[in-house]
Design an enzyme around this catalytic site. Structure first.
Site, PDB file in Angstrom:
ATOM      1  N   CYS A 116      32.372  57.087  48.901  1.00 29.06           N
ATOM      2  CA  CYS A 116      32.694  56.702  47.519  1.00 29.06           C
ATOM      3  C   CYS A 116      32.715  57.890  46.574  1.00 29.06           C
ATOM      4  O   CYS A 116      33.067  57.746  45.401  1.00 29.06           O
ATOM      5  CB  CYS A 116      31.709  55.656  47.027  1.00 29.06           C
ATOM      6  SG  CYS A 116      31.629  54.243  48.118  1.00 29.06           S
ATOM      7  N   HIS A 258      30.587  55.586  39.774  1.00 32.50           N
ATOM      8  CA  HIS A 258      31.042  54.808  40.929  1.00 32.50           C
ATOM      9  C   HIS A 258      30.678  53.346  40.703  1.00 32.50           C
ATOM     10  O   HIS A 258      29.574  53.016  40.270  1.00 32.50           O
ATOM     11  CB  HIS A 258      30.373  55.354  42.202  1.00 32.50           C
ATOM     12  CG  HIS A 258      30.618  54.473  43.393  1.00 32.50           C
ATOM     13  ND1 HIS A 258      31.862  53.955  43.682  1.00 32.50           N
ATOM     14  CD2 HIS A 258      29.779  54.005  44.361  1.00 32.50           C
ATOM     15  CE1 HIS A 258      31.780  53.215  44.773  1.00 32.50           C
ATOM     16  NE2 HIS A 258      30.535  53.226  45.192  1.00 32.50           N
ATOM     17  N   ASN A 288      33.468  46.849  44.852  1.00 34.35           N
ATOM     18  CA  ASN A 288      33.315  48.251  45.262  1.00 34.35           C
ATOM     19  C   ASN A 288      34.552  48.696  46.049  1.00 34.35           C
ATOM     20  O   ASN A 288      34.738  48.283  47.195  1.00 34.35           O
ATOM     21  CB  ASN A 288      32.045  48.377  46.106  1.00 34.35           C
ATOM     22  CG  ASN A 288      31.768  49.807  46.526  1.00 34.35           C
ATOM     23  OD1 ASN A 288      32.640  50.676  46.425  1.00 34.35           O
ATOM     24  ND2 ASN A 288      30.574  50.058  47.008  1.00 34.35           N
TER      25      ASN A 288
HETATM   26  O1  UT7 Z   1      29.402  52.356  47.664  1.00 36.91           O
HETATM   27  C1  UT7 Z   1      28.384  53.127  48.241  1.00 36.91           C
HETATM   28  C2  UT7 Z   1      27.137  52.894  47.615  1.00 36.91           C
HETATM   29  N1  UT7 Z   1      26.682  51.538  47.872  1.00 36.91           N
HETATM   30  C3  UT7 Z   1      25.770  51.055  47.083  1.00 36.91           C
HETATM   31  O2  UT7 Z   1      25.430  51.705  46.138  1.00 36.91           O
HETATM   32  C4  UT7 Z   1      25.111  49.710  47.394  1.00 36.91           C
HETATM   33  C5  UT7 Z   1      23.646  49.845  47.174  1.00 36.91           C
HETATM   34  N2  UT7 Z   1      22.882  48.643  47.423  1.00 36.91           N
HETATM   35  C6  UT7 Z   1      22.959  47.542  46.644  1.00 36.91           C
HETATM   36  O3  UT7 Z   1      23.760  47.478  45.739  1.00 36.91           O
HETATM   37  C7  UT7 Z   1      21.967  46.427  46.862  1.00 36.91           C
HETATM   38  O4  UT7 Z   1      20.940  46.857  47.731  1.00 36.91           O
HETATM   39  C8  UT7 Z   1      22.609  45.128  47.424  1.00 36.91           C
HETATM   40  C9  UT7 Z   1      23.503  44.493  46.380  1.00 36.91           C
HETATM   41  C10 UT7 Z   1      23.416  45.446  48.661  1.00 36.91           C
HETATM   42  C11 UT7 Z   1      21.533  44.129  47.786  1.00 36.91           C
HETATM   43  O5  UT7 Z   1      20.727  43.835  46.657  1.00 36.91           O
HETATM   44  P1  UT7 Z   1      19.145  43.780  46.812  1.00 36.91           P
HETATM   45  O6  UT7 Z   1      18.603  43.374  45.508  1.00 36.91           O
HETATM   46  O7  UT7 Z   1      18.707  45.097  47.401  1.00 36.91           O
HETATM   47  O8  UT7 Z   1      18.952  42.588  47.829  1.00 36.91           O
HETATM   48  P2  UT7 Z   1      18.218  42.602  49.253  1.00 36.91           P
HETATM   49  O9  UT7 Z   1      19.045  43.324  50.244  1.00 36.91           O
HETATM   50  O10 UT7 Z   1      16.807  43.020  49.058  1.00 36.91           O
HETATM   51  O11 UT7 Z   1      18.213  41.077  49.585  1.00 36.91           O
HETATM   52  C12 UT7 Z   1      17.413  40.154  48.844  1.00 36.91           C
HETATM   53  C13 UT7 Z   1      17.629  38.788  49.412  1.00 36.91           C
HETATM   54  C14 UT7 Z   1      17.457  38.727  50.936  1.00 36.91           C
HETATM   55  O12 UT7 Z   1      16.839  37.481  51.248  1.00 36.91           O
HETATM   56  P3  UT7 Z   1      15.263  37.433  51.581  1.00 36.91           P
HETATM   57  O13 UT7 Z   1      15.089  38.327  52.757  1.00 36.91           O
HETATM   58  O14 UT7 Z   1      14.584  37.938  50.341  1.00 36.91           O
HETATM   59  O15 UT7 Z   1      15.052  35.992  51.859  1.00 36.91           O
HETATM   60  C15 UT7 Z   1      18.866  38.696  51.441  1.00 36.91           C
HETATM   61  O16 UT7 Z   1      18.992  38.036  52.674  1.00 36.91           O
HETATM   62  O17 UT7 Z   1      18.962  38.357  49.155  1.00 36.91           O
HETATM   63  C16 UT7 Z   1      19.566  37.915  50.368  1.00 36.91           C
HETATM   64  N3  UT7 Z   1      20.991  38.204  50.290  1.00 36.91           N
HETATM   65  C17 UT7 Z   1      21.861  37.338  49.753  1.00 36.91           C
HETATM   66  N4  UT7 Z   1      21.697  36.105  49.231  1.00 36.91           N
HETATM   67  C18 UT7 Z   1      22.788  35.495  48.740  1.00 36.91           C
HETATM   68  C19 UT7 Z   1      21.664  39.330  50.680  1.00 36.91           C
HETATM   69  N5  UT7 Z   1      22.955  39.190  50.406  1.00 36.91           N
HETATM   70  C20 UT7 Z   1      23.112  37.970  49.829  1.00 36.91           C
HETATM   71  C21 UT7 Z   1      24.209  37.275  49.320  1.00 36.91           C
HETATM   72  N6  UT7 Z   1      24.004  36.052  48.786  1.00 36.91           N
HETATM   73  N7  UT7 Z   1      25.471  37.787  49.324  1.00 36.91           N
END
Ligand code: UT7
Length: 333
Positions: A116, A258, A288
């Site tokens: 990115c 980004h 993204n």
């Molecule tokens: O482009 C290159 C750079 N990329 C980035 O900068 C992305 C960086 N990362 C992020 O933006 C975030 O980490 C995410 C948006 C990918 C995830 O957000 P988060 O707040 O870190 O969520 P998480 O991965 O900690 O997940 C929290 C919960 C999990 O459930 P449990 O384990 O707490 O029960 C996930 O399973 O949210 C769940 N989850 C979802 N729930 C509904 C993960 N994806 C989804 C979804 N819908 N799409």
């Protein structure tokens, strides 16, 4: 020693495919909700390319817009650089297909992979070629069809990823240019290379039936780790750029970050002690778009009259690699 030439972005353009997938559409594909996607990322909808539209097709659209914006024709382009993580094929370079589709002559064509941070890495390379004095106009295109490597069964990634392209004419002629490149800084931290990647299909894990069954040909991301490193990496890139250029954050009319996650952008704004309004965002409707993202946002800000002649702006990005970078420009229109 020859004096270094000044480097200008002579024209800028972008392209988003027609098809829009809303968060409501995503709810029908995976177990997710509009509420989760908006509150965790800010994304409301994204553009997805048609099945027969490949990365070079997206690139050609953005390239044409950039050339029109610069007021130059294909005959004036001396080299093509494409930054992408979703090349048309493993080889040859997607830039060669862009050249073919634009019906251009015998100019050098090369691809660059910087995730990115593609636009900022691409600007560094293009600027170097222009400063060297042998190239007058470089066509730099940042294009990705992330939907081609999206695992549509993985809700943690598929709600984020999208398709698009941005293009720039980088050259030494300032007359009528969109912006002057005043400084650029790029970096990478390979220790995090496996936090955001596509494991199979290269020499490390060539395609087999097993790699397909194991879904190794899709983008994989450790979201939490990438999130933390994105905030740190972009903050460090801006600090280094500003220190090199002897400027401060409050001198910037606009930051073009980004477009991965609104929470990451909020964290950078907080780090720089600036209101969020100084950060231009389009991720709400683009998702993204990887390499293309910074250019799509920049083009959008420009077309919406957010930049006045003389304004300073900073592009800042972070991506697979893990790469990071920031660029300082002065708007000239
Ligand atoms: O482009 C290159 C750079 N990329 C980035 O900068 C992305 C960086 N990362 C992020 O933006 C975030 O980490 C995410 C948006 C990918 C995830 O957000 P988060 O707040 O870190 O969520 P998480 O991965 O900690 O997940 C929290 C919960 C999990 O459930 P449990 O384990 O707490 O029960 C996930 O399973 O949210 C769940 N989850 C979802 N729930 C509904 C993960 N994806 C989804 C979804 N819908 N799409």
């Amino acid at each position: 020693m020859r004096e270094k030439k000044r480097v200008f972005v002579r024209g800028i353009g972008s392209y988003l495919p027609d098809r829009v997938l809303t968060n409501g559409d995503m709810e029908k594909i995976v177990d997710t909700s509009d509420e989760w996607i908006v509150s965790r990322t800010g994304i409301r909808e994204r553009h997805i390319a048609a099945a027969n539209q490949v990365t070079s097709d997206l690139a050609v659209e953005a390239a044409t817009a950039a050339m029109n914006n610069a007021g130059i024709g294909v005959g004036e382009v001396d080299a093509i650089i494409v930054t992408t993580v979703t090349p048309d094929v493993a080889f040859p370079a997607t830039a060669c297909f862009v050249q073919q589709k634009l019906g251009m002559g015998n100019c050098p064509c090369m691809d660059m992979e910087a995730g990115c941070s593609g636009v900022i890495y691409g600007l560094e390379l293009a600027a170097g070629l222009v400063q060297w004095g042998r190239y007058r106009n470089i066509l730099l295109v940042a294009a990705d069809k992330l939907s081609s490597v999206t695992d549509w069964t993985d809700r943690s990634t598929c709600v984020l990823l999208a398709d698009g392209a941005s293009g720039f004419i980088v050259g030494g002629e300032g007359e009528g240019a969109a912006a002057e490149l005043l400084g650029n800084h790029i970096a990478a931290d390979g220790s995090g290379a496996e936090f955001l990647w596509m494991p199979a299909g290269g020499s490390r894990l060539p395609a087999t039936e097993t790699t397909v069954v194991e879904r190794q040909h899709f983008l994989k991301m450790n979201g939490k780790e990438v999130f933390k490193r994105a905030v740190k990496g972009m903050a460090a890139a801006v600090d280094q750029l500003f220190s090199n250029c002897q400027v401060t954050a409050d001198q910037m009319r606009l930051f073009i970050p980004h477009q991965a996650n609104l929470r990451i952008i909020e964290a950078i704004a907080e780090y720089l002690n600036l209101p969020l309004e100084r950060f231009w965002t389009v991720l709400q409707r683009t998702g993204n778009t990887s390499s293309a993202s910074v250019g799509i946002a920049w083009d959008d800000a420009a077309r919406k009259g957010q930049l006045q002649r003389g304004d300073l702006l900073t592009l800042v990005a972070f991506g697979a690699g893990l790469t990071s970078g920031a660029a300082l420009l002065r708007w000239m229109r």
